[in-house]
Design an enzyme around this catalytic site. Sequence first.
Site, PDB file in Angstrom:
ATOM      1  N   ASP A 150       0.874  -1.177   0.000  1.00 13.22           N
ATOM      2  CA  ASP A 150       0.000   0.000   0.000  1.00 13.22           C
ATOM      3  C   ASP A 150       0.914   1.232   0.000  1.00 13.22           C
ATOM      4  O   ASP A 150       2.138   1.118  -0.202  1.00 13.22           O
ATOM      5  CB  ASP A 150      -0.992  -0.034   1.180  1.00 13.22           C
ATOM      6  N   CYS A 207       3.072  -3.205   4.045  1.00 10.94           N
ATOM      7  CA  CYS A 207       2.248  -2.055   4.438  1.00 10.94           C
ATOM      8  C   CYS A 207       2.976  -1.371   5.590  1.00 10.94           C
ATOM      9  O   CYS A 207       4.169  -1.609   5.793  1.00 10.94           O
ATOM     10  CB  CYS A 207       0.814  -2.464   4.775  1.00 10.94           C
ATOM     11  N   THR A 265       2.691  -1.513   9.019  1.00 16.29           N
ATOM     12  CA  THR A 265       3.107  -2.440  10.078  1.00 16.29           C
ATOM     13  C   THR A 265       3.281  -3.865   9.571  1.00 16.29           C
ATOM     14  O   THR A 265       3.818  -4.711  10.304  1.00 16.29           O
ATOM     15  CB  THR A 265       2.026  -2.498  11.175  1.00 16.29           C
ATOM     16  N   HIS A 287       9.674 -24.150   9.111  1.00 16.64           N
ATOM     17  CA  HIS A 287       8.596 -24.839   9.826  1.00 16.64           C
ATOM     18  C   HIS A 287       7.198 -24.558   9.276  1.00 16.64           C
ATOM     19  O   HIS A 287       6.313 -25.395   9.433  1.00 16.64           O
ATOM     20  CB  HIS A 287       8.616 -24.435  11.317  1.00 16.64           C
ATOM     21  N   HIS A 335       6.453 -31.004  10.138  1.00 14.66           N
ATOM     22  CA  HIS A 335       5.921 -29.664   9.854  1.00 14.66           C
ATOM     23  C   HIS A 335       4.891 -29.696   8.719  1.00 14.66           C
ATOM     24  O   HIS A 335       3.976 -28.883   8.694  1.00 14.66           O
ATOM     25  CB  HIS A 335       7.066 -28.698   9.539  1.00 14.66           C
TER      26      HIS A 335
HETATM   27  C1  RB5 Z   1      -1.900   2.773   6.522  1.00 15.77           C
HETATM   28  O1  RB5 Z   1      -1.950   3.973   7.208  1.00 15.77           O
HETATM   29  C2  RB5 Z   1      -1.684   1.613   7.490  1.00 15.77           C
HETATM   30  O2  RB5 Z   1      -2.817   1.444   8.280  1.00 15.77           O
HETATM   31  C3  RB5 Z   1      -1.363   0.345   6.737  1.00 15.77           C
HETATM   32  O3  RB5 Z   1      -0.256   0.530   5.950  1.00 15.77           O
HETATM   33  C4  RB5 Z   1      -1.038  -0.877   7.583  1.00 15.77           C
HETATM   34  O4  RB5 Z   1      -0.058  -0.596   8.521  1.00 15.77           O
HETATM   35  C5  RB5 Z   1      -2.186  -1.595   8.150  1.00 15.77           C
HETATM   36  O5  RB5 Z   1      -2.054  -2.637   8.800  1.00 15.77           O
END
Ligand code: RB5
Length: 148
Positions: A8, A65, A67, A98, A133
Site C-alpha cells: 500500500d 504495508c 506495520t 517450519h 511440519h
Molecule cells: C496505513 O496507514 C496503514 O494502516 C497500513 O499501511 C497498515 O499498517 C495496516 O495494517
Amino acid sequence: MKIAIASDHAGFELKSYIKEYLLKKKLSVEDFGTDSEESVDYPDFAKKLCESILKNNFKRGILICGTGVGMSITANRFKGIRAALCQDLYTAEFSRLHNDSNVLCLPGRIVGKGLAEKIVDVWLKTEFEGGRHKRRIDKIEEVAKEVK
Ligand code: RB5
C-alpha cells in the site's frame, strides 16, 4: 524463481527499494502496485497478489504495508496462503523451515532497508523442512474447515 511484490502507500518506498534489490540480484519480479504514496487500501493489493500465487503464477510473494499487520491478516484469509509477518531474521528463517510461508509481510514503517534486505534474503533461500511440519501445515487447512 519469479517473485510477486505489492504494497500500500505506507509500504511503497520499501517495496520500490526491495524490488530494485531483487532485480539487481537477477531475480524476476512482478509488481502488483501500488505505484505511489497516495493513500490506498491494503486489502486490494493483498488480494491481487494472493490470487496470483494461488493461480500458480508465482510460488512466493512479498507484501508491504505500514506495520505488515493488515497485509498479513488479509493474506491469511486466502486458503493456501501462509503469510508470515517478519521483523527479524529468526522469524523469516523459521517461517520457511517450519511453516513453509509463501508470502512474506514486511512493515515498511518499522524495518529499515538494510534489515529488510537480509530478511528477504534469508526468506528466499531457506527451504521448508517438511516431515512433522508438513503434517502441521495440513492441519491448518483441516482446522480452518472446522471453524464456524
Ligand atoms: C496505513 O496507514 C496503514 O494502516 C497500513 O499501511 C497498515 O499498517 C495496516 O495494517
